[in-house]
Design an enzyme around this catalytic site. Sequence first.
Site, short mmCIF file in Angstrom:
data_model
loop_
_atom_site.label_atom_id
_atom_site.label_comp_id
_atom_site.label_asym_id
_atom_site.label_seq_id
_atom_site.Cartn_x
_atom_site.Cartn_y
_atom_site.Cartn_z
N GLY A 13 37.96 19.82 37.82
CA GLY A 13 38.56 20.34 36.60
C GLY A 13 38.42 21.84 36.45
N GLY A 14 38.28 22.56 37.57
CA GLY A 14 38.29 24.02 37.50
C GLY A 14 39.73 24.52 37.50
N ALA A 16 41.78 25.65 39.81
CA ALA A 16 42.73 25.17 40.82
C ALA A 16 43.22 23.77 40.48
CB ALA A 16 42.06 25.19 42.20
N SER A 42 33.47 24.59 34.07
CA SER A 42 33.58 24.72 35.52
C SER A 42 33.14 26.10 35.98
CB SER A 42 35.03 24.51 35.96
OG SER A 42 35.49 23.28 35.52
N GLY A 49 34.96 39.75 37.22
CA GLY A 49 35.63 41.04 37.32
C GLY A 49 37.13 41.02 37.26
N HIS A 257 27.63 37.88 48.35
CA HIS A 257 28.04 38.93 47.40
C HIS A 257 26.96 40.00 47.37
CE1 HIS A 257 29.37 40.97 43.81
NE2 HIS A 257 30.45 40.22 43.78
N ARG A 273 30.90 48.17 40.59
CA ARG A 273 31.16 49.22 41.59
C ARG A 273 32.60 49.71 41.49
NH1 ARG A 273 30.46 46.28 46.46
NH2 ARG A 273 30.20 44.45 45.15
N SER A 410 39.88 35.29 44.80
CA SER A 410 39.57 33.85 44.71
C SER A 410 40.07 33.27 43.41
CB SER A 410 38.08 33.59 44.85
OG SER A 410 37.39 34.11 43.76
#
Lengths: 659, 252
Positions: A13-14, A16, A42, A49, A257, A273, A410
């Site tokens: 359920g995110g 995507a 999720s 960012g 990361h 950054r 992503s």
Amino acid sequence: MDVIHTDVLVIGGGLAGLRAALGAKKRGSKVIILSLVPPKRSHSAAAQGGMQASLGNTAKGAGDNEDIHFEDTVRGSDWGNDQEVARMFVHTAPKAVRELAGWGVPWNRVQAGPRDVIIDNQKVTLTEAEAAHGLITARDFGGTKKWRTCYVSDGTGHAMLYAVSDRTIAEGIPVHERMEAVSLIHDGQRCYGAIVRNLITGKLLAYVARATCIATGGFGRIYQSTTNAVINEGIGAAIALETGVVPLGNMEAVQFHPTAIFPAGILVTEGCRGDGGLLRDVDGHRFMPDYEPEKKELASRDVVARRMEAHIRSGKGASNRFGEHLWLDITQLGEAHINGKLREVKEICQNFLGIDPTKQWIPVRPAQHYSMGGVRTDAHGAARGLTGLFACGEAACWDLHGFNRLGGNSVAETVVAGMIVGEAIADFCKTPAGDMHVSTALVRDCWEQESARFSALAASRGTESASALLQRMQAIMSEKVGIVRNGEALTAAVDELKTLLLRSRDIGLRSSAPGANPELTAAWRVQKMLKLALCVTYGALQRTESRGAHFRDDFPRRDDAQWLKRTLAYWRDPDQRVPTLEYETLDVRHMELPPGWRGYGARDAVPHPDTERRENEVEQIRSRLGDAERQLIQQSLMPFRHLLPTHLRGLNARLEDHA
Amino acid sequence: MINILRRKPADQSPRRLTLNILRHNPADPASVPQLQAYEIEEAEGMTLFIALNEIRATQDPSLQFDFVCRAGICGSCAMLIDGRPSLACRTLTRDLGKSITLAPLPFFELIGDLSVNTGKWMRGTSERLQTWIHNQTPISLNTLEERMEPELAEAIYELDRCIECGCCIAGCGTAQMREKFVGAVGLNKIARFRLDPRDNRSDDDFYELIGDDEGVFGCMSLLGCHDVCPKQLPLQTQIAYLRRKMAVIGFE
């Protein structure tokens, strides 16, 4: 046995999964979403960012387009990705941002006129055009030529997830929360849904579906030090692997990361950054320009993370009682900027470190962050090996990211892939292949098999502890399968993981609480996670080169001659102890952008024998077409638009077209 | 504020903490709600996320609780910490005494121990209040996006930051008396969509959703919600403003 029937079963359920569900639902399919947690919780919510899309509305984004986003993405991937998929993605990303704007995402907007920003530690005044006022703005991110990352403060994923989740509520799509798919129902040819465990009652159910889509995110929790949420255990990928016929692609491609707070591992965004934050060492020295004179702190994540680890190894790490780390300095951005555009970062620093990032430096060290690998699919999200099975988002190896994903690509992939894969699922349901002839005996057998497994595990008096095995696996992965890898450590890791896998068959439970006993859940999951860990580690051991995030100090060069290929990991026999690896060639002869130097990092790749010929071909096509429309040139180099659903093929309007 | 409340890390030996956890497993007919005490040694930088996981790994594998992001952004782990609704993942033990009492968030359906079903309630509220952009114009994917003033986008985000953790409901006096009260979380969402020009609903439409005692007129202005909101949403202002706007509609 309770059986639930649906056209489309989306597992996850995110962003995507939700976006794919919306696409299928819009085309008339009956859709059910399964989610471990309420969908708004999720891990998509943790994307801080922003999302890359080449809108080109800002002064530093002017002139941006799909071509530049494409090249940045391919270079970022270290030529490990699928270039057709990258083209589909960069073409659709602006549409996704605009769709999300329509659904209510409060994207930050361009303010016309002068504004002060920090670039390369200098205060610079940018002037935004009057004509751009009120359009969606963008910030800088690593590995990009333009400022392309659209954002909502540093809560971009949260705002996107809430808008898309609210959309699924508007469309009346049911989300069955606290449900975990524990195996796929299949006959070796076709997928018919999943056996699902209710995480409140512990009951097993059968969900029978014409199309099943895995959108369960990444598997960062096989590592000890990770930015991932605790639910990112990769179970969706694992149940696909356990079919024996569906391969997982490029599992060794794991991103670290650069800026996870130390030691908790919680992410602070690359936007720090991008907006002008600097990395400093024990002496307060800004060290990245020494290694990467061009991109400095804003080289791609794999390069920055590697440089940071090397710098620590050279004795320049700061240290506290937990170990060595470096500093992220955002003090020069000023209080107003941090309070407005980096407020999550500020909260995290206050709550977990007890520091004020407007005045103090943030202790950071790279941590596992993203799984480039996953269920191998075609450009439409159809999984290899089983008809009726699809995958999208981080759970999939679609393969947009190759061996290194760019920041901002992503969360963009989640919605873009959802838009494309949701349509493909709806298309599938309308073809004869989408019809289903399922045997009730098959469904019952699958259910009984899982039921027997859970009963046996629940009753087991074995001597092994699930949490001890889990912790050991996580330690091995972080120590031996991390940022810098080599044959010796990887061999040792494979050996020990094999032992852990064997030991995991002898897990004993200490409790027998009715309902979904959390100990039983954890014991069941660790067996699956160990298989994923072996796919990562064994794939990394076999890949005797360095590419993107996969770095071997015993094979430090990228080797296009031998390794321009994608790893496919199969687990065909339940008793095998390492995956069977096969390889899929990436064909240089069809690449729009033949392999070359990324513009940062090492430049000593072993060339592929076809590269030079393809470079010449590309050059010839370009010179023959001269100053033709860029879309025509692109089409001649590598056609991709036919792969998109028709409603996503249109050209993206930009401000400059209106000028 | 946070730094003032924070105790100095101990220079001597680490503290022994006692966590008194209210336990109950509704799936077990024999289960009776009771406080169970667990002792652990405090570690540097320990959060309740770390402490509870350590207890589950080493002392009691049946203990139920919910964590997802463990970074204070997903809203999964709200519970009563020494009686106050808060996010457990970002609560440092060094900010608490040696004896810590944890209980599940009240009002919501109990799943077991510290785990409650906030998701089910939030989805129901979302359906009831129709918390999505209402706009019949098809979205054009290929053209420039609609413009929006930068300050307005920021003002919408300010309210959009709610993480549906349920703390406001747990801290709400009205919710204790009116089971169907939409709470600050619901009212804040209406305020958010009301502010958004992309949502075509009028105040008349919003009045239909919250213009009664289960909506904005049910609020007794005790404002526990405002005090406990982990995202410091401006709930007091938003509820007062909405009430004024809705009262105007009610008079018409």
